[in-house]
Design a protein around this motif. Structure first.
Motif, PDB file in Angstrom:
ATOM      1  N   VAL A 280       0.848  -1.275   0.143  1.00 26.58           N
ATOM      2  CA  VAL A 280       0.039  -0.114   0.061  1.00 26.58           C
ATOM      3  C   VAL A 280       0.868   1.283   0.075  1.00 26.58           C
ATOM      4  O   VAL A 280       1.949   1.215   0.859  1.00 26.58           O
ATOM      5  N   GLY A 281       0.561   2.366  -0.672  1.00 31.81           N
ATOM      6  CA  GLY A 281       1.146   3.523  -0.859  1.00 31.81           C
ATOM      7  C   GLY A 281       0.404   4.728  -0.221  1.00 31.81           C
ATOM      8  O   GLY A 281      -0.868   4.597  -0.615  1.00 31.81           O
ATOM      9  N   ILE A 282       0.598   5.487   0.495  1.00 34.95           N
ATOM     10  CA  ILE A 282      -0.192   6.571   1.075  1.00 34.95           C
ATOM     11  C   ILE A 282       0.642   7.785   0.946  1.00 34.95           C
ATOM     12  O   ILE A 282       1.529   7.709   1.337  1.00 34.95           O
ATOM     13  N   VAL A 283      -0.076   8.759   0.562  1.00 37.62           N
ATOM     14  CA  VAL A 283       0.710  10.231   0.501  1.00 37.62           C
ATOM     15  C   VAL A 283      -0.600  11.074   1.195  1.00 37.62           C
ATOM     16  O   VAL A 283      -1.806  11.216   0.708  1.00 37.62           O
ATOM     17  N   LEU A 284      -0.142  11.861   2.012  1.00 33.11           N
ATOM     18  CA  LEU A 284      -1.121  12.707   2.707  1.00 33.11           C
ATOM     19  C   LEU A 284      -0.348  14.056   2.434  1.00 33.11           C
ATOM     20  O   LEU A 284       0.814  14.479   2.741  1.00 33.11           O
ATOM     21  N   ILE A 285      -1.266  15.207   1.759  1.00 37.19           N
ATOM     22  CA  ILE A 285      -0.363  16.322   1.413  1.00 37.19           C
ATOM     23  C   ILE A 285      -1.150  17.175   2.213  1.00 37.19           C
ATOM     24  O   ILE A 285      -2.440  17.453   2.572  1.00 37.19           O
ATOM     25  N   THR A 286      -0.455  18.278   2.910  1.00 34.63           N
ATOM     26  CA  THR A 286      -0.866  19.257   3.955  1.00 34.63           C
ATOM     27  C   THR A 286      -1.440  20.461   3.134  1.00 34.63           C
ATOM     28  O   THR A 286      -1.342  20.669   1.913  1.00 34.63           O
ATOM     29  N   PRO A 287      -2.500  21.318   3.885  1.00 34.59           N
ATOM     30  CA  PRO A 287      -2.737  22.440   3.083  1.00 34.59           C
ATOM     31  C   PRO A 287      -1.392  23.250   2.599  1.00 34.59           C
ATOM     32  O   PRO A 287      -1.734  23.968   1.565  1.00 34.59           O
ATOM     33  N   GLU A 288      -0.320  23.431   3.187  1.00 29.86           N
ATOM     34  CA  GLU A 288       0.886  24.073   2.796  1.00 29.86           C
ATOM     35  C   GLU A 288       1.503  23.382   1.633  1.00 29.86           C
ATOM     36  O   GLU A 288       2.453  23.962   0.738  1.00 29.86           O
ATOM     37  N   GLY A 289       1.144  22.137   1.139  1.00 32.56           N
ATOM     38  CA  GLY A 289       1.698  21.410  -0.060  1.00 32.56           C
ATOM     39  C   GLY A 289       2.847  20.358   0.655  1.00 32.56           C
ATOM     40  O   GLY A 289       3.457  19.862  -0.447  1.00 32.56           O
ATOM     41  N   HIS A 290       3.050  20.047   1.662  1.00 31.97           N
ATOM     42  CA  HIS A 290       4.116  19.188   2.178  1.00 31.97           C
ATOM     43  C   HIS A 290       3.441  17.776   1.994  1.00 31.97           C
ATOM     44  O   HIS A 290       2.409  17.582   2.124  1.00 31.97           O
ATOM     45  N   HIS A 291       4.240  16.697   1.521  1.00 26.34           N
ATOM     46  CA  HIS A 291       3.791  15.418   1.418  1.00 26.34           C
ATOM     47  C   HIS A 291       4.662  14.545   2.448  1.00 26.34           C
ATOM     48  O   HIS A 291       5.579  14.497   2.699  1.00 26.34           O
ATOM     49  N   LEU A 292       3.359  13.952   3.239  1.00 24.47           N
ATOM     50  CA  LEU A 292       3.721  12.952   4.175  1.00 24.47           C
ATOM     51  C   LEU A 292       3.451  11.491   3.551  1.00 24.47           C
ATOM     52  O   LEU A 292       2.191  11.443   3.100  1.00 24.47           O
ATOM     53  N   MET A 293       4.528  10.599   3.296  1.00 25.48           N
ATOM     54  CA  MET A 293       4.412   9.536   2.622  1.00 25.48           C
ATOM     55  C   MET A 293       4.581   8.187   3.478  1.00 25.48           C
ATOM     56  O   MET A 293       5.137   8.297   4.540  1.00 25.48           O
ATOM     57  N   SER A 294       3.830   7.351   3.293  1.00 29.68           N
ATOM     58  CA  SER A 294       3.825   6.025   4.118  1.00 29.68           C
ATOM     59  C   SER A 294       3.654   5.061   3.090  1.00 29.68           C
ATOM     60  O   SER A 294       3.058   4.903   2.120  1.00 29.68           O
ATOM     61  N   ALA A 295       4.273   3.779   3.399  1.00 32.54           N
ATOM     62  CA  ALA A 295       4.137   2.510   2.607  1.00 32.54           C
ATOM     63  C   ALA A 295       4.057   1.269   3.476  1.00 32.54           C
ATOM     64  O   ALA A 295       4.498   1.339   4.684  1.00 32.54           O
ATOM     65  N   ILE A 296       3.130   0.531   3.185  1.00 37.66           N
ATOM     66  CA  ILE A 296       2.960  -0.797   4.159  1.00 37.66           C
ATOM     67  C   ILE A 296       3.146  -1.973   3.112  1.00 37.66           C
ATOM     68  O   ILE A 296       2.516  -1.992   1.848  1.00 37.66           O
ATOM     69  N   HIS A 297       3.941  -3.014   3.768  1.00 36.47           N
ATOM     70  CA  HIS A 297       3.921  -4.253   3.023  1.00 36.47           C
ATOM     71  C   HIS A 297       2.856  -5.504   3.578  1.00 36.47           C
ATOM     72  O   HIS A 297       3.362  -5.412   4.922  1.00 36.47           O
ATOM     73  N   PHE A 298       2.531  -6.084   3.123  1.00 34.06           N
ATOM     74  CA  PHE A 298       1.700  -6.900   3.565  1.00 34.06           C
ATOM     75  C   PHE A 298       2.304  -8.331   3.530  1.00 34.06           C
ATOM     76  O   PHE A 298       2.720  -8.680   2.332  1.00 34.06           O
ATOM     77  N   LYS A 299       2.464  -9.381   4.828  1.00 38.26           N
ATOM     78  CA  LYS A 299       3.315 -10.650   4.562  1.00 38.26           C
ATOM     79  C   LYS A 299       2.108 -11.584   4.457  1.00 38.26           C
ATOM     80  O   LYS A 299       2.637 -12.862   4.886  1.00 38.26           O
ATOM     81  N   PHE A 300       1.051 -11.341   4.196  1.00 39.63           N
ATOM     82  CA  PHE A 300       0.278 -12.439   3.879  1.00 39.63           C
ATOM     83  C   PHE A 300      -0.781 -12.244   2.837  1.00 39.63           C
ATOM     84  O   PHE A 300      -0.724 -11.081   2.149  1.00 39.63           O
ATOM     85  N   TYR A 301      -1.526 -13.035   2.397  1.00 36.43           N
ATOM     86  CA  TYR A 301      -2.227 -12.935   1.191  1.00 36.43           C
ATOM     87  C   TYR A 301      -3.352 -11.978   1.249  1.00 36.43           C
ATOM     88  O   TYR A 301      -4.319 -12.186   2.234  1.00 36.43           O
ATOM     89  N   VAL A 302      -3.649 -11.239   0.336  1.00 37.51           N
ATOM     90  CA  VAL A 302      -4.691 -10.373   0.376  1.00 37.51           C
ATOM     91  C   VAL A 302      -5.021 -10.283  -1.030  1.00 37.51           C
ATOM     92  O   VAL A 302      -4.264 -10.472  -2.130  1.00 37.51           O
TER      93      VAL A 302
END
Length: 179
Positions: free
Chosen positions: A125-147
């Motif tokens: 999963v890739g997640i990008v949260l953009i602040t009102p000022e334009g800053h990018h907060l990024m997060s990535a999640i790796h699943f170790k099980f079947y989805v």
């Protein structure tokens, strides 16, 4: 219709102990029960109807899962949010984005972009949260099980919303490529 019934037959054959021990809910948007029990069905459909008749099958209409996932999320975190205003924004036919049409509220707007991907051995999963000022907060999640692909799309949205709540976001526009 025969393909759907055949899929149910294959599942029943492979999972026979579970089908025999439990009541099975079949959620579908198609009238399977009606087609299995009508007398003018083909010979193959009649055979399958007889084979499925030994199990305790209940047919129900399919529910909207994405809307349910969002509703479950809101209910889960309902007590943690002070401002309970939810604004749903859709793109207009002229091509304007929801960001251009947002109303002015006392709290600034944040934008959440989520996406998930699955291949034969991994999921993420890739997640990008953009602040009102334009800053990018990024997060990535790796699943170790079947989805499944749908599961990973829902997980991306749910985890993105959790991150937004942890940061203290009040006004949020969530964008996903999932339809």
């Amino acid at each position: 219709m025969e393909k759907l019934v055949y899929t149910l037959i294959l599942a029943a054959r492979k999972l026979r102990p579970y089908f025999q021990a439990h009541r099975i809910e079949v959620r579908t948007a198609y009238p399977l029960r009606h087609n299995l029990h009508k007398p003018e069905s083909s010979g193959r459909m009649l055979k399958w109807a007889i084979e499925l008749g030994q199990f305790d099958l209940e047919y129900y209409p399919r529910k909207a899962i994405k809307g349910q996932a969002l509703a479950d999320f809101i209910l889960e975190f309902d007590s943690e949010v002070d401002d309970k205003t939810i604004v749903l924004a859709e793109s207009s036919s002229q091509g304007n984005s929801p960001v251009d049409e947002r109303e002015e509220l006392p709290h600034p707007w944040w934008i959440l972009h989520v996406d998930g991907a699955v291949n034969y051995s991994e999921a993420g999963v890739g997640i990008v949260l953009i602040t009102p000022e334009g800053h990018h907060l990024m997060s990535a999640i790796h699943f170790k099980f079947y989805v499944t692909n749908n599961d990973v799309e829902y997980e991306s949205l749910i985890n993105g919303l959790k991150i937004a709540l942890e940061v203290g976001v009040v006004n949020l526009i969530a964008q996903s490529d999932s339809s």
